[in-house]
Design a protein around this motif. Structure first.
Motif, PDB file in Angstrom:
ATOM      1  N   LEU A  52      51.715  -7.313  47.994  1.00  0.00           N
ATOM      2  CA  LEU A  52      51.684  -5.923  48.083  1.00  0.00           C
ATOM      3  C   LEU A  52      50.404  -5.095  48.211  1.00  0.00           C
ATOM      4  N   LEU A  53      50.140  -4.211  49.128  1.00  0.00           N
ATOM      5  CA  LEU A  53      49.208  -3.557  49.502  1.00  0.00           C
ATOM      6  C   LEU A  53      49.583  -2.128  49.333  1.00  0.00           C
ATOM      7  N   GLY A  54      48.665  -1.214  48.919  1.00  0.00           N
ATOM      8  CA  GLY A  54      49.109   0.208  48.722  1.00  0.00           C
ATOM      9  C   GLY A  54      47.892   0.964  49.248  1.00  0.00           C
ATOM     10  N   ASP A  55      48.384   2.141  49.820  1.00  0.00           N
ATOM     11  CA  ASP A  55      47.262   3.068  50.503  1.00  0.00           C
ATOM     12  C   ASP A  55      47.570   4.542  49.945  1.00  0.00           C
ATOM     13  N   ILE A  56      46.806   5.515  49.755  1.00  0.00           N
ATOM     14  CA  ILE A  56      46.882   6.704  49.092  1.00  0.00           C
ATOM     15  C   ILE A  56      46.424   7.613  50.284  1.00  0.00           C
ATOM     16  N   SER A  57      47.520   8.532  50.684  1.00  0.00           N
ATOM     17  CA  SER A  57      46.927   9.655  51.757  1.00  0.00           C
ATOM     18  C   SER A  57      47.465  11.097  51.073  1.00  0.00           C
ATOM     19  N   ASN A  58      46.633  11.924  51.044  1.00  0.00           N
ATOM     20  CA  ASN A  58      47.026  13.269  50.768  1.00  0.00           C
ATOM     21  C   ASN A  58      47.839  13.314  49.069  1.00  0.00           C
ATOM     22  N   GLY A  59      47.499  12.146  48.330  1.00  0.00           N
ATOM     23  CA  GLY A  59      48.063  12.409  47.197  1.00  0.00           C
ATOM     24  C   GLY A  59      49.378  11.488  47.062  1.00  0.00           C
ATOM     25  N   HIS A  60      49.887  11.098  48.258  1.00  0.00           N
ATOM     26  CA  HIS A  60      51.022  10.222  48.044  1.00  0.00           C
ATOM     27  C   HIS A  60      50.659   8.849  48.561  1.00  0.00           C
ATOM     28  N   TRP A  61      51.560   7.961  48.052  1.00  0.00           N
ATOM     29  CA  TRP A  61      51.219   6.507  48.020  1.00  0.00           C
ATOM     30  C   TRP A  61      52.285   5.993  49.079  1.00  0.00           C
ATOM     31  N   GLN A  62      51.712   4.961  49.893  1.00  0.00           N
ATOM     32  CA  GLN A  62      52.476   4.097  50.790  1.00  0.00           C
ATOM     33  C   GLN A  62      52.122   2.827  50.548  1.00  0.00           C
ATOM     34  N   PHE A  63      53.346   2.047  50.405  1.00  0.00           N
ATOM     35  CA  PHE A  63      53.142   0.584  50.001  1.00  0.00           C
ATOM     36  C   PHE A  63      53.809  -0.130  51.282  1.00  0.00           C
ATOM     37  N   ARG A  64      52.938  -1.343  51.317  1.00  0.00           N
ATOM     38  CA  ARG A  64      53.543  -2.389  52.296  1.00  0.00           C
ATOM     39  C   ARG A  64      53.802  -3.556  51.376  1.00  0.00           C
ATOM     40  N   ALA A  65      54.756  -4.263  51.768  1.00  0.00           N
ATOM     41  CA  ALA A  65      55.005  -5.397  51.079  1.00  0.00           C
ATOM     42  C   ALA A  65      55.517  -6.585  51.976  1.00  0.00           C
ATOM     43  N   ALA A  66      55.444  -7.834  51.621  1.00  0.00           N
ATOM     44  CA  ALA A  66      56.189  -9.032  52.133  1.00  0.00           C
ATOM     45  C   ALA A  66      56.540 -10.166  51.196  1.00  0.00           C
ATOM     46  N   SER A  67      57.462 -10.766  51.593  1.00  0.00           N
ATOM     47  CA  SER A  67      58.002 -12.011  50.590  1.00  0.00           C
ATOM     48  C   SER A  67      58.433 -13.113  51.533  1.00  0.00           C
ATOM     49  N   ASP A  68      58.475 -14.220  50.938  1.00  0.00           N
ATOM     50  CA  ASP A  68      58.630 -15.410  51.743  1.00  0.00           C
ATOM     51  C   ASP A  68      60.412 -15.614  51.413  1.00  0.00           C
ATOM     52  N   ALA A  69      60.865 -14.770  50.709  1.00  0.00           N
ATOM     53  CA  ALA A  69      62.306 -15.083  50.425  1.00  0.00           C
ATOM     54  C   ALA A  69      63.155 -14.020  50.870  1.00  0.00           C
ATOM     55  N   GLY A 107      64.576  -8.026  51.167  1.00  0.00           N
ATOM     56  CA  GLY A 107      65.398  -6.763  51.154  1.00  0.00           C
ATOM     57  C   GLY A 107      65.556  -5.913  49.971  1.00  0.00           C
ATOM     58  N   LEU A 108      65.403  -6.857  48.719  1.00  0.00           N
ATOM     59  CA  LEU A 108      65.048  -5.861  47.646  1.00  0.00           C
ATOM     60  C   LEU A 108      63.855  -5.128  47.270  1.00  0.00           C
ATOM     61  N   VAL A 109      62.877  -5.809  47.777  1.00  0.00           N
ATOM     62  CA  VAL A 109      61.407  -5.181  47.840  1.00  0.00           C
ATOM     63  C   VAL A 109      61.433  -3.963  48.814  1.00  0.00           C
ATOM     64  N   ALA A 110      62.242  -4.306  50.032  1.00  0.00           N
ATOM     65  CA  ALA A 110      62.163  -2.997  50.962  1.00  0.00           C
ATOM     66  C   ALA A 110      63.125  -1.734  50.609  1.00  0.00           C
TER      67      ALA A 110
END
Length: 137
Positions: free
Chosen positions: A57-74, A79-82
């Motif tokens: 999991l990685l996260g960045d903040i822009s103008n007070g709003h979070w955007q996360f990116r994630a990956a899984s091997d399963a 799908g659940l993480v998406a």
């Protein structure tokens, strides 16, 4: 609390598909839509502990709003993480604290997919998001 647009789309999509097989297929499709993380991003530092599957999991903040990116091997977890990302991306740190994970997946009709270990894993992902958002990464 208002739902992010992508979360609204997820709700509408999942609530249209009646059968479990359709939902499972949709879940996989949502997982496929996750942008890939580079090998450099799949580090121990970004790995979420508490998941049976590998999740980064990685996260960045822009103008007070979070955007996360994630990956899984399963695939199923991807799908659940998406769907979790659809629910939280664009939220403020404050709103992120209010997200009710079991409620979100029950609205999507996916509660029965959340075995205790999957539920714990997704809770670990959400907790990690909250840590990042509060600057306690």
């Amino acid at each position: 609390m208002n739902l992010p647009a992508e979360a609204q789309t997820a709700l509408e999509t999942f609530n249209q598909s009646l059968g479990w097989e359709q939902r499972a297929r949709l879940l996989m499709q949502w997982g496929e839509r996750l942008p890939a993380l580079s090998d450099e991003e799949k580090t121990e530092e970004h790995r979420v502990h508490g998941c049976e599957s590998q999740v980064w999991l990685l996260g960045d903040i822009s103008n007070g709003h979070w955007q996360f990116r994630a990956a899984s091997d399963a695939r199923l977890i991807r799908g659940l993480v998406a769907l979790l990302l659809a629910r939280v991306n664009g939220l403020s740190a404050e709103d992120l604290q209010q997200v009710d994970l079991p409620d979100w997946f029950s609205q999507l009709g996916l509660s029965r997919q959340l075995s205790p270990s999957r539920s714990n894993g997704l809770n670990a992902v959400l907790q990690r998001m909250r840590q990042l958002a509060c600057g306690n990464a």
